[in-house]
Scaffold this motif. Structure first.
Motif, PDB file in Angstrom:
ATOM      1  N   GLY A   1      14.616-138.576 -39.677  1.00 32.45           N
ATOM      2  CA  GLY A   1      15.189-137.254 -39.855  1.00 32.45           C
ATOM      3  C   GLY A   1      14.537-136.475 -40.980  1.00 32.45           C
ATOM      4  N   TYR A   2      14.116-137.169 -42.052  1.00 37.81           N
ATOM      5  CA  TYR A   2      13.497-136.494 -43.193  1.00 37.81           C
ATOM      6  C   TYR A   2      11.982-136.389 -43.051  1.00 37.81           C
ATOM      7  CZ  TYR A   2      17.944-136.713 -45.626  1.00 37.81           C
ATOM      8  OH  TYR A   2      19.254-136.525 -45.991  1.00 37.81           O
ATOM      9  N   GLU A   3      11.452-137.034 -42.049  1.00 41.21           N
ATOM     10  CA  GLU A   3      10.001-137.003 -41.850  1.00 41.21           C
ATOM     11  C   GLU A   3       9.514-135.599 -41.533  1.00 41.21           C
ATOM     12  OE1 GLU A   3       6.708-138.963 -38.784  1.00 41.21           O
ATOM     13  OE2 GLU A   3       8.824-139.511 -38.678  1.00 41.21           O
ATOM     14  N   VAL A   4      10.254-134.887 -40.660  1.00 39.83           N
ATOM     15  CA  VAL A   4       9.794-133.572 -40.208  1.00 39.83           C
ATOM     16  C   VAL A   4       9.891-132.521 -41.320  1.00 39.83           C
ATOM     17  CG1 VAL A   4      10.338-134.016 -37.805  1.00 39.83           C
ATOM     18  CG2 VAL A   4      12.099-133.087 -39.292  1.00 39.83           C
ATOM     19  N   SER A   5      10.760-132.775 -42.332  1.00 37.97           N
ATOM     20  CA  SER A   5      10.898-131.811 -43.427  1.00 37.97           C
ATOM     21  C   SER A   5       9.970-132.121 -44.594  1.00 37.97           C
ATOM     22  CB  SER A   5      12.350-131.775 -43.912  1.00 37.97           C
ATOM     23  OG  SER A   5      12.722-133.040 -44.423  1.00 37.97           O
ATOM     24  N   GLY A   6       9.281-133.247 -44.515  1.00 35.47           N
ATOM     25  CA  GLY A   6       8.355-133.615 -45.577  1.00 35.47           C
ATOM     26  C   GLY A   6       9.023-134.048 -46.857  1.00 35.47           C
ATOM     27  N   GLU A   7      10.289-134.413 -46.843  1.00 35.97           N
ATOM     28  CA  GLU A   7      11.017-134.808 -48.047  1.00 35.97           C
ATOM     29  C   GLU A   7      10.739-136.283 -48.330  1.00 35.97           C
ATOM     30  OE1 GLU A   7      15.103-133.125 -48.283  1.00 35.97           O
ATOM     31  OE2 GLU A   7      14.661-132.377 -46.272  1.00 35.97           O
ATOM     32  N   TRP A   8       9.512-136.542 -48.802  1.00 33.95           N
ATOM     33  CA  TRP A   8       9.118-137.923 -48.999  1.00 33.95           C
ATOM     34  C   TRP A   8       9.860-138.586 -50.167  1.00 33.95           C
ATOM     35  CZ3 TRP A   8       7.194-139.143 -53.706  1.00 33.95           C
ATOM     36  CH2 TRP A   8       6.653-138.110 -54.484  1.00 33.95           C
ATOM     37  N   GLU A   9      10.389-137.766 -51.103  1.00 31.20           N
ATOM     38  CA  GLU A   9      11.149-138.354 -52.197  1.00 31.20           C
ATOM     39  C   GLU A   9      12.398-139.078 -51.688  1.00 31.20           C
ATOM     40  OE1 GLU A   9       9.069-134.635 -53.653  1.00 31.20           O
ATOM     41  OE2 GLU A   9      10.373-135.196 -51.987  1.00 31.20           O
ATOM     42  N   ILE A  10      13.088-138.410 -50.736  1.00 31.98           N
ATOM     43  CA  ILE A  10      14.293-139.037 -50.163  1.00 31.98           C
ATOM     44  C   ILE A  10      13.908-140.245 -49.324  1.00 31.98           C
ATOM     45  CG2 ILE A  10      16.270-138.676 -48.654  1.00 31.98           C
ATOM     46  CD1 ILE A  10      16.295-135.777 -49.496  1.00 31.98           C
ATOM     47  N   ILE A  11      12.790-140.111 -48.601  1.00 30.13           N
ATOM     48  CA  ILE A  11      12.328-141.233 -47.789  1.00 30.13           C
ATOM     49  C   ILE A  11      11.985-142.420 -48.679  1.00 30.13           C
ATOM     50  CG2 ILE A  11      10.534-142.003 -46.191  1.00 30.13           C
ATOM     51  CD1 ILE A  11      10.364-139.184 -45.118  1.00 30.13           C
ATOM     52  N   LEU A  12      11.371-142.131 -49.834  1.00 29.50           N
ATOM     53  CA  LEU A  12      11.035-143.202 -50.755  1.00 29.50           C
ATOM     54  C   LEU A  12      12.290-143.897 -51.260  1.00 29.50           C
ATOM     55  CD1 LEU A  12       8.885-144.696 -52.381  1.00 29.50           C
ATOM     56  CD2 LEU A  12       9.105-142.928 -54.156  1.00 29.50           C
ATOM     57  N   LYS A  13      13.337-143.120 -51.558  1.00 25.86           N
ATOM     58  CA  LYS A  13      14.597-143.728 -52.002  1.00 25.86           C
ATOM     59  C   LYS A  13      15.187-144.621 -50.902  1.00 25.86           C
ATOM     60  CE  LYS A  13      19.204-142.464 -53.665  1.00 25.86           C
ATOM     61  NZ  LYS A  13      19.894-143.273 -52.670  1.00 25.86           N
ATOM     62  N   ILE A  14      15.136-144.121 -49.659  1.00 25.74           N
ATOM     63  CA  ILE A  14      15.670-144.920 -48.549  1.00 25.74           C
ATOM     64  C   ILE A  14      14.870-146.197 -48.390  1.00 25.74           C
ATOM     65  CG2 ILE A  14      16.060-144.953 -46.057  1.00 25.74           C
ATOM     66  CD1 ILE A  14      16.448-141.905 -46.221  1.00 25.74           C
ATOM     67  N   MET A  15      13.552-146.077 -48.526  1.00 21.41           N
ATOM     68  CA  MET A  15      12.698-147.242 -48.365  1.00 21.41           C
ATOM     69  C   MET A  15      12.948-148.264 -49.467  1.00 21.41           C
ATOM     70  SD  MET A  15       8.648-147.312 -47.516  1.00 21.41           S
ATOM     71  CE  MET A  15       8.089-147.054 -49.196  1.00 21.41           C
TER      72      MET A  15
END
Length: 778
Positions: free
Chosen positions: A641-655
């Motif tokens: 869901g956050y991939e298309v918005s480019g919010e890699w900071e949130i993705i990093l937290k999830i990861m």
């Protein structure tokens, strides 16, 4: 002449009766009703049913007035010849001729209805008779009618009709017409049908708490029998059989009745089939103390008990104590040895039996040996034994075609293998997971004109499911249906589920719905498994409207939806953008307290597909608060869901949250890093993308092709040398031209995710048995 015929009749001289009656006709002396009554009595006593009916037809032709007893003998003759409908017609003829019908006439008519399979009309007729004003008010005659109907139910195993008759008797006349014979017949019908709950309901109500009828040995023998057979029928309360058997033993002793051979044997069998071998041994000891001599069936029950307890040496000891063990004992010993994996001791049993009895073993015993070998997983031995059976059968058939002078040297007849024999091969294939061998066995059976049993065909379905051969499962279903094999709920559920799990759009969108429709037309009520599979099919074809229609039908059929059904509905909402409906369905799951990881995954996927990232994150936080474990799919769908918005900071937290999970299936994968790099691509952050790429390689994860595509695109301007390296890797990894692949994989649609079954719970259907109601429902 009438006196002479009556004399011959009382002297049981049927030839004299026939000769005198013929002489009477030759002398042109018209017989009267008494004459015909004596003739029919003699003929029916001698079992000459057809001759009795010919005499009855002569009566009707000459219009002689005859009493009801003559009509009754005619009805009896029809029943003895299996002419049930004619028996009913003869009873109706009595009514039309205004002949006063007695209780024997009514009982014969009841037998005619039940014997001809007209059970509902038989119940209706019984109700009319006992409630008729024309019938005598003698309650004993009404009781006799009830007893006749219940005996018919006992012979046919009609336990539901027996319960209805007992209820009707109690409702009409309270306890006035209820006899111990009626209770015994009703319990006997339950025992024949292996229905334990209704049998003990009748016993508890009529003999313990309600009418307080004094049970006798027949009552207790029927109850013991149903507990012994409860382990064979897979009913909801079969596990209670051994406890109830012990209760019946205590009730018999408290009633002053000593257990006999039948009740002791049933008790030992019940305990043995439940795996309570120590209790079975104790019961066998009590039997010896009571000086009741055991028979082969008793020893078979004890051997079965030892077999279920894996006490094969003790089972051999019981076998050694038998004087001349029969086939039942040998068969039970083979099964006991097979359960302990002593297949090498099973093989000599056939030769031992044939040598001791000087005759070939029956097909039933040979099948027992085959199945014992099959349960040990000895596919080769089962095949060898089956080949031997076929060779012996072929030799016997060839010997029958020999010239007459050689007929004295004929070997004993040997039956060829049947469906049960071939079913042992399929069982062995199931034990060894040899699905190809099972399919080949099925083809051999078809060539021989044999149809697989229900259990064998269900095992092949199970093997195909384990190997995910969905199309083969559907083809097998169609083949079995075309061959006339009985279709049960399990087969329909398996076929529908196989269609849904396949990737074939025709099977998902068309065939699954056709099989579901055929199931309803076959008068098989779909359950939660079938409805769950067909709703999941609607979700896979992205048809929310159709899924809602099937859901409404499910509720109309009073079937309670489970979490898998709601999960499929939530998934259907994902394809239609109806995230509000998905939340509503999820609230219903929460109210039932059945929410699980799969349901959360479906909801998070729906919300991310519909660009509701914040709500998806809120659901994820709720999931963690409820201590519901997240898996790889949960994190993957959330990151998506956050991939298309480019919010890699949130993705990093999830990861990073993934790294703290104890479950290895929730650790970051190549797909996780791919989505992280795609988010960096959206922001144009090539440095962060290279950082994640190096971290990915450090975890020894192999990058996917579209990972290299994203890195190539990011580094093309800033780092052309790295872009060239990624380009070379792509060229070496596939034969597809780079330009075409680049155009394919750069096209991104937020709703175009791969349609897999990772987060939708369509479980493999288990074999479905018709279960009886529990004690509480009675």
């Amino acid at each position: 002449y009438t006196s002479l015929i009556a004399g011959h009749m009382w002297g049981k001289d049927v030839r004299g009766v026939i000769a005198t009656f013929k002489q009477m006709q030759q002398d042109e002396v018209a017989p009267n009703g008494q004459t015909y009554a004596s003739v029919l009595t003699a003929l029916t006593r001698a079992g000459l049913w057809r001759s009795a009916l010919d005499a009855y037809d002569s009566i009707l032709e000459h219009r002689v007035n005859i009493p009801a007893v003559v009509h009754n003998m005619a009805i009896t003759s029809h029943l003895k010849l299996g002419e049930w409908l004619k028996g009913v017609k003869a009873y109706m003829r009595m009514r039309n001729m205004r002949v006063a019908q007695d209780v024997s006439s009514h009982c014969l008519a009841i037998q005619a209805h039940f014997g001809g399979g007209q059970y509902e009309s038989g119940l209706k007729f019984l109700s009319q008779i006992v409630g008729s004003q024309a019938m005598t008010k003698d309650l004993q005659e009404k009781q006799r009618c009830y007893e006749t109907a219940l005996r018919c139910c006992e012979r046919a195993g009609l336990w539901q009709h027996a319960v209805k008759i007992m209820e009707d008797s109690l409702r009409r006349f309270n306890s006035s017409t209820t006899s111990l014979t009626m209770l015994n017949s009703a319990i006997g019908s339950c025992a024949r049908s292996r229905k334990m709950a209704p049998a003990f309901f009748l016993y508890d109500y009529y003999a313990r708490r309600g009418l307080l009828l004094q049970p006798d040995r027949v009552t207790f023998a029927g109850l013991m029998s149903v507990t012994a057979n409860a382990g064979v029928s897979q009913t909801v309360d079969s596990s209670k059989g051994w406890e109830l058997a012990l209760r019946i033993e205590a009730d018999m002793l408290s009633a002053g009745l000593a257990l006999d051979l039948v009740t002791y044997t049933a008790l030992i069998t019940s305990l043995g089939r439940a795996g309570k071998w120590e209790r079975a041994v104790a019961a066998y000891g009590r039997m010896a103390d009571a000086k009741v001599k055991p028979n082969d069936v008793t020893h078979s029950g004890l051997i079965t008990a030892y077999g279920n307890g894996k006490q094969w040496e003790r089972a051999l000891g019981v076998f050694g104590r038998c004087d001349r063990p029969g086939e039942v004992v040998y068969s039970c010993l083979a099964s006991a040895l097979g359960k302990s994996d002593q297949w090498k001791r099973v093989l000599p049993l056939l030769d031992s039996y044939e040598e001791a009895n000087r005759r070939p073993a029956s097909l039933t015993m040979q099948n027992s040996v085959l199945w014992a070998l099959a349960r040990c997983g000895q596919l080769g031995e089962v095949r060898s034994a089956l080949k031997r059976m076929r060779e012996r059968s072929a030799a016997a058939e060839k010997a029958e075609e020999a010239p007459p002078q050689q007929q004295q040297q004929l070997p004993p007849p040997v039956s060829p293998p049947n469906e049960v024999s071939w079913g042992a091969v399929i069982e062995a294939c199931d034990q060894t997971d040899a699905v190809e061998e099972a399919m080949a066995t099925l083809r051999e059976m078809r060539e021989l004109g044999l149809r697989p049993t229900v259990d064998s065909s269900n095992k092949i379905f199970s093997m195909l499911f384990r190997h995910k051969r969905w199309a083969d499962a559907v083809q097998m279903f169609e083949a079995l249906k075309g061959e006339g094999v009985p279709m049960d709920r399990y087969k329909y559920a398996s076929a529908i589920t196989a269609c849904v799990r396949s990737k074939d759009s025709y099977l998902v969108n068309v065939k699954a719905h056709n099989i579901f429709r055929d199931m309803k037309q076959a008068q098989l009520a779909p359950g939660v498994v079938e409805y769950g599979a067909i709703i999941h099919a609607c979700a896979k074809e992205k048809n929310l409207q159709r899924a809602m229609l099937m859901f409404e039908q499910m509720l109309d059929d009073h079937i309670e939806p489970d979490v898998a059904v709601y999960t499929s509905l939530i998934k259907a909402c994902a394809h239609s953008g109806e995230w509000e409906k998905a939340l509503a369905f999820f609230r219903e799951v929460e109210e039932s307290g059945a929410q699980n990881t799969l349901a959360y995954n479906a909801l998070i996927t729906t919300l991310t597909n519909c660009r509701q990232r914040q709500k998806a994150m809120s659901v994820f936080e709720s999931m963690k608060r409820r201590s519901i474990k997240a898996d790889r799919v949960t994190y993957d769908r959330l990151i998506q869901g956050y991939e298309v918005s480019g919010e890699w900071e949130i993705i990093l937290k999830i990861m990073r949250d993934m790294e703290y999970e104890n479950d290895s299936n929730a650790k970051p994968t190549a797909i996780t890093y791919q989505r992280m790099i795609s988010a960096c691509q959206f922001r144009g952050d090539w440095e962060r993308a290279l950082f994640f790429y190096n971290e990915m390689l450090g975890r020894e994860l192999k990058p996917r092709e579209n990972t290299y595509l994203a890195l190539y695109d990011l580094c093309l301007e800033k780092k052309p040398d790295l872009a060239s390296q990624f380009f070379n890797i792509l060229q070496q990894s596939t034969e597809k031209p780079f330009k075409e692949r680049f155009e394919d994989e750069q096209t991104f649609d937020a709703k175009g995710y791969e349609d897999d079954d990772d987060y939708v719970n369509v479980e493999d259907p288990e074999p479905i048995e018709e279960t009886e109601p529990s004690f509480g429902e009675y």
